[in-house]
Design a protein around this motif. Sequence first.
Motif, PDB file in Angstrom:
ATOM      1  N   GLU A  84       9.495  14.209  -7.569  1.00  0.00           N
ATOM      2  CA  GLU A  84      10.438  13.751  -6.544  1.00  0.00           C
ATOM      3  C   GLU A  84      11.485  14.815  -6.212  1.00  0.00           C
ATOM      4  N   TYR A  85      12.056  15.400  -7.249  1.00  0.00           N
ATOM      5  CA  TYR A  85      13.098  16.420  -7.048  1.00  0.00           C
ATOM      6  C   TYR A  85      12.573  17.830  -7.306  1.00  0.00           C
ATOM      7  N   THR A  86      11.303  17.947  -7.553  1.00  0.00           N
ATOM      8  CA  THR A  86      10.774  19.272  -7.909  1.00  0.00           C
ATOM      9  C   THR A  86       9.633  19.694  -6.962  1.00  0.00           C
ATOM     10  N   GLY A  87       9.830  19.367  -5.685  1.00  0.00           N
ATOM     11  CA  GLY A  87       8.923  19.917  -4.675  1.00  0.00           C
ATOM     12  C   GLY A  87       7.903  18.957  -4.102  1.00  0.00           C
ATOM     13  N   GLN A  88       7.940  17.678  -4.583  1.00  0.00           N
ATOM     14  CA  GLN A  88       7.161  16.601  -3.963  1.00  0.00           C
ATOM     15  C   GLN A  88       5.700  16.966  -3.673  1.00  0.00           C
ATOM     16  N   GLN A  89       5.090  17.683  -4.607  1.00  0.00           N
ATOM     17  CA  GLN A  89       3.663  18.004  -4.498  1.00  0.00           C
ATOM     18  C   GLN A  89       3.341  18.820  -3.237  1.00  0.00           C
ATOM     19  N   ARG A  90       4.415  19.405  -2.653  1.00  0.00           N
ATOM     20  CA  ARG A  90       4.192  20.385  -1.587  1.00  0.00           C
ATOM     21  C   ARG A  90       4.494  21.771  -2.148  1.00  0.00           C
ATOM     22  N   HIS A  91       5.483  21.834  -3.037  1.00  0.00           N
ATOM     23  CA  HIS A  91       5.720  23.074  -3.782  1.00  0.00           C
ATOM     24  C   HIS A  91       4.905  22.970  -5.074  1.00  0.00           C
TER      25      HIS A  91
ATOM     26  N   MET B  85       4.896   8.124 -24.688  1.00  0.00           N
ATOM     27  CA  MET B  85       5.381   8.876 -23.537  1.00  0.00           C
ATOM     28  C   MET B  85       4.754   8.297 -22.266  1.00  0.00           C
ATOM     29  N   ALA B  86       5.569   8.199 -21.218  1.00  0.00           N
ATOM     30  CA  ALA B  86       5.071   7.693 -19.934  1.00  0.00           C
ATOM     31  C   ALA B  86       5.411   8.700 -18.848  1.00  0.00           C
ATOM     32  N   ALA B  87       4.510   8.827 -17.876  1.00  0.00           N
ATOM     33  CA  ALA B  87       4.795   9.713 -16.746  1.00  0.00           C
ATOM     34  C   ALA B  87       4.717   8.907 -15.460  1.00  0.00           C
ATOM     35  N   VAL B  88       5.717   9.073 -14.594  1.00  0.00           N
ATOM     36  CA  VAL B  88       5.638   8.480 -13.267  1.00  0.00           C
ATOM     37  C   VAL B  88       4.548   9.238 -12.513  1.00  0.00           C
ATOM     38  N   SER B  89       3.566   8.492 -12.064  1.00  0.00           N
ATOM     39  CA  SER B  89       2.312   9.069 -11.558  1.00  0.00           C
ATOM     40  C   SER B  89       2.476   9.894 -10.287  1.00  0.00           C
ATOM     41  N   ASN B  90       1.573  10.856 -10.128  1.00  0.00           N
ATOM     42  CA  ASN B  90       1.536  11.675  -8.906  1.00  0.00           C
ATOM     43  C   ASN B  90       0.255  11.428  -8.104  1.00  0.00           C
ATOM     44  N   MET B  91      -0.386  10.263  -8.341  1.00  0.00           N
ATOM     45  CA  MET B  91      -1.681  10.023  -7.690  1.00  0.00           C
ATOM     46  C   MET B  91      -1.564   9.082  -6.502  1.00  0.00           C
TER      47      MET B  91
ATOM     48  N   GLY C  92       0.805  -1.224   0.000  1.00  0.00           N
ATOM     49  CA  GLY C  92       0.000   0.000   0.000  1.00  0.00           C
ATOM     50  C   GLY C  92       0.834   1.267   0.000  1.00  0.00           C
ATOM     51  N   SER C  93       2.136   1.132   0.259  1.00  0.00           N
ATOM     52  CA  SER C  93       2.983   2.331   0.209  1.00  0.00           C
ATOM     53  C   SER C  93       3.295   2.661  -1.259  1.00  0.00           C
ATOM     54  N   ILE C  94       3.772   3.878  -1.488  1.00  0.00           N
ATOM     55  CA  ILE C  94       4.139   4.263  -2.856  1.00  0.00           C
ATOM     56  C   ILE C  94       5.548   4.844  -2.822  1.00  0.00           C
ATOM     57  N   GLU C  95       6.438   4.272  -3.629  1.00  0.00           N
ATOM     58  CA  GLU C  95       7.789   4.839  -3.706  1.00  0.00           C
ATOM     59  C   GLU C  95       7.683   6.211  -4.366  1.00  0.00           C
ATOM     60  N   ARG C  96       8.225   7.203  -3.709  1.00  0.00           N
ATOM     61  CA  ARG C  96       8.140   8.608  -4.173  1.00  0.00           C
ATOM     62  C   ARG C  96       6.672   9.035  -4.336  1.00  0.00           C
ATOM     63  N   GLY C  97       5.831   8.542  -3.433  1.00  0.00           N
ATOM     64  CA  GLY C  97       4.415   8.924  -3.479  1.00  0.00           C
ATOM     65  C   GLY C  97       4.149  10.035  -2.483  1.00  0.00           C
TER      66      GLY C  97
ATOM     67  N   GLN D 113      11.076   3.610 -29.056  1.00  0.00           N
ATOM     68  CA  GLN D 113      11.437   4.422 -27.889  1.00  0.00           C
ATOM     69  C   GLN D 113      10.233   5.093 -27.237  1.00  0.00           C
ATOM     70  N   MET D 114      10.278   5.145 -25.911  1.00  0.00           N
ATOM     71  CA  MET D 114       9.294   5.911 -25.130  1.00  0.00           C
ATOM     72  C   MET D 114      10.055   6.932 -24.297  1.00  0.00           C
ATOM     73  N   LEU D 115       9.449   8.087 -24.142  1.00  0.00           N
ATOM     74  CA  LEU D 115       9.998   9.114 -23.250  1.00  0.00           C
ATOM     75  C   LEU D 115       9.386   8.926 -21.866  1.00  0.00           C
ATOM     76  N   GLU D 116      10.226   8.917 -20.831  1.00  0.00           N
ATOM     77  CA  GLU D 116       9.715   8.817 -19.454  1.00  0.00           C
ATOM     78  C   GLU D 116       9.935  10.142 -18.733  1.00  0.00           C
ATOM     79  N   VAL D 117       8.857  10.712 -18.228  1.00  0.00           N
ATOM     80  CA  VAL D 117       8.963  11.922 -17.406  1.00  0.00           C
ATOM     81  C   VAL D 117       8.373  11.585 -16.035  1.00  0.00           C
ATOM     82  N   GLN D 118       8.530  12.507 -15.101  1.00  0.00           N
ATOM     83  CA  GLN D 118       8.012  12.222 -13.760  1.00  0.00           C
ATOM     84  C   GLN D 118       7.131  13.371 -13.289  1.00  0.00           C
ATOM     85  N   ILE D 119       5.841  13.094 -13.102  1.00  0.00           N
ATOM     86  CA  ILE D 119       4.986  14.148 -12.554  1.00  0.00           C
ATOM     87  C   ILE D 119       4.880  14.040 -11.032  1.00  0.00           C
ATOM     88  N   ALA D 120       5.517  13.009 -10.463  1.00  0.00           N
ATOM     89  CA  ALA D 120       5.480  12.860  -9.001  1.00  0.00           C
ATOM     90  C   ALA D 120       6.312  13.935  -8.294  1.00  0.00           C
TER      91      ALA D 120
END
Length: 666
Positions: A381-388, A429-435, A145-150, A372-379
């Motif tokens: 992790e290094y850009t404010g962790q959904q607090r900024h 394109m794939a995005a690491v989820s922020n949900m 139930g935990s989420i890495e970088r969630g 090829q797929m592009l992977e981005v991260q909307i979670a």
Amino acid sequence: MSFEQAYLNYTLKENYEDIKNIRYVEAVCDDKRMENSVAELRLAIEKMSGTKPEYTADDCGGENAGPVIARICLKINSQMDPEAYHVYAEGDKIMIEASDSAGILYGSFELIRQMQMEKELKTLDIKKKPDMPLRMLNHWDNMDGSIERGYAGDSFFFVNNEMVVDERIHTYARLLAAVGINGTVINNVNVKECATYLITERYWDKVRELSEVLGGYGIKLFLSLNYAAPVEMGENTSADPLDESVIKWWKDRMKKVYAAVPKLGGFLIKADSEGRPGPFTYNRTHADGANMLAEAVEPYGGTIIWRCFVYNCQQDWRDKKTDRARSGYDNFMGLDGTFRDNVILQIKNGPMDFQVREPIHPLFGGLEKTNQMLEVQIAQEYTGQQRHICYLIPMFKEVLAFRTYVRDTYDTVRDIVSGKTFHQRNCGMAAVSNMGNDDNWTGHDLAMANLYGFGRLAFEPDLSAQEIAAEWITVSYGRDELVKETIEYMLMESWPAYEKYNAPLGIGWMVNPSFHYGPNVDGYEYDRWGTYHRADHLGIGVDRSDKGTGYALLYHEPHASVYNNVDTCPDELLLFFHHVPYTWKLKSGKTVIQHIYDTHFEGVETVDEMVARFAKLEGKLPELVFKRVADRLAHQKMHSREWRDQINTYFYRKSGIADEKGRTIY
Ligand code: GCV
């Protein structure tokens, strides 16, 4: 846990005449996506107009009853491209045409969006087709139930090692389909313990049920796979991809998996990275590993998505010859052309790890014969962790627009992942989820703009970041001008502001170990010597030119020369590519040290401005949303100061050079 409807929260539109007379939704429903399209339209129109239109199993014929829009007609038109749609007004009806029910679903959500924005329906004529074939989310959810970088609560897929398929999952599917996302990987690429068993009987019923719910919304279900599953499950002593018994094990296993879950899209694999097992253990290549799995899923139309985030996290950063940035390229470039057609290499946007600023990954434009797929991260992790607040769509726009120069034309990252450059269909394109299971799904209410924006951008990369922001604000919070102006300002300024008070000029990291949150110049855990930035009392930056690690030369010309030369390297990437003295003059005319001081003060000023402007929205947003955002902004205000003061102090003490503006640096 309760949950909100985010951008599917339809509200009554008292003054919007165009929808008031819609009485029918007509369609021949022969699959779930068609049924869901009808249901979505009826629900949205009911909530926005107050009257629920009736469903009629009609083929969109019938008399034209006049100039007022009275019905919505869904019709298959086999001449069109897959997933494409045409939404247009004709007499008393709005036609939604597509060659398949996925296109009908997207057309239906397009029409709903137009209604949410209160657009004139009588003149509607919108033709769209998705730019990228695959538009995916990657969840890093663990089965406990935990989420890495969630950063938005726990998993809504897994609780205590059990899978959940409930009402929330249904809404999740609707949210994804509404923005055109057509694939999802539900478990962490770091496949631990129980997750290995997702490919066993224990979970099949639930996996199948989930694949069907998602399939009804045009979304293919994928799973992350443990490369060493045969060993971890105790059924083989090896995971060598060329060993006959291993090959047979995977073929047998996939036969069973696909018999139980025929709609499974395939698997995502992280191998030989950060402790994950992989083919290197057996002196085999990543092509050997990926192809072995691809052959096993091929009879069932399955796809293997293989990540290029392969590097040695134990590397000694003091060694000036080894360069983590080179790793993805060095491991995969020599394998170009050796992967099977149902393998896709998934490549992070930059060579490092989702930093606030990185150059584009050189495998884009390097690989010419590989999907090829592009992977981005909307979670974040290094850009404010959904607090900024950090609206990342402007960054993704830059990535997609980057010319690789692998060809004279159609050579951007977007062209490559849309399949135009090399005529591919297995790309996207794939995005690491922020949900997560927070009521509002993303913790920070404004972080929802990243999920919405990712889907919209992958479908329609011609949209600007500002257009997407404006659209999201309107569909989420209505048409109030001050709301739109304020939130648009906050979103559009957020990435530039974050970059300003974060690590300067492309050098990256500077975060607390493990959590990756909060400033710590020497903190990054995989560089325990605190040397990755090469900062001493004279200068800072990593020499990745031909005199250093040679990374700059991995690009096609003119990028190679531009990055290689300290005089032509763009300011924002200067410290990524070069080691320079603090007194080095940037193209902006400022010295590096003065740039560090100034930007850190400016970034905080922007946050203060956001806080002040947002305060004026009290009473104009739902109370809970206003309060949640205000709370997070208060944290961002405090935390951006911490960033400013730590970074400025560190470099003031290191360089001994005073701020020319005489501001207090602690
Ligand atoms: C899923 C970074 C993150 C890890 C993540 C990894 C990856 O290193 O910190 O949590 O692991 O990227 O993308 O595989």
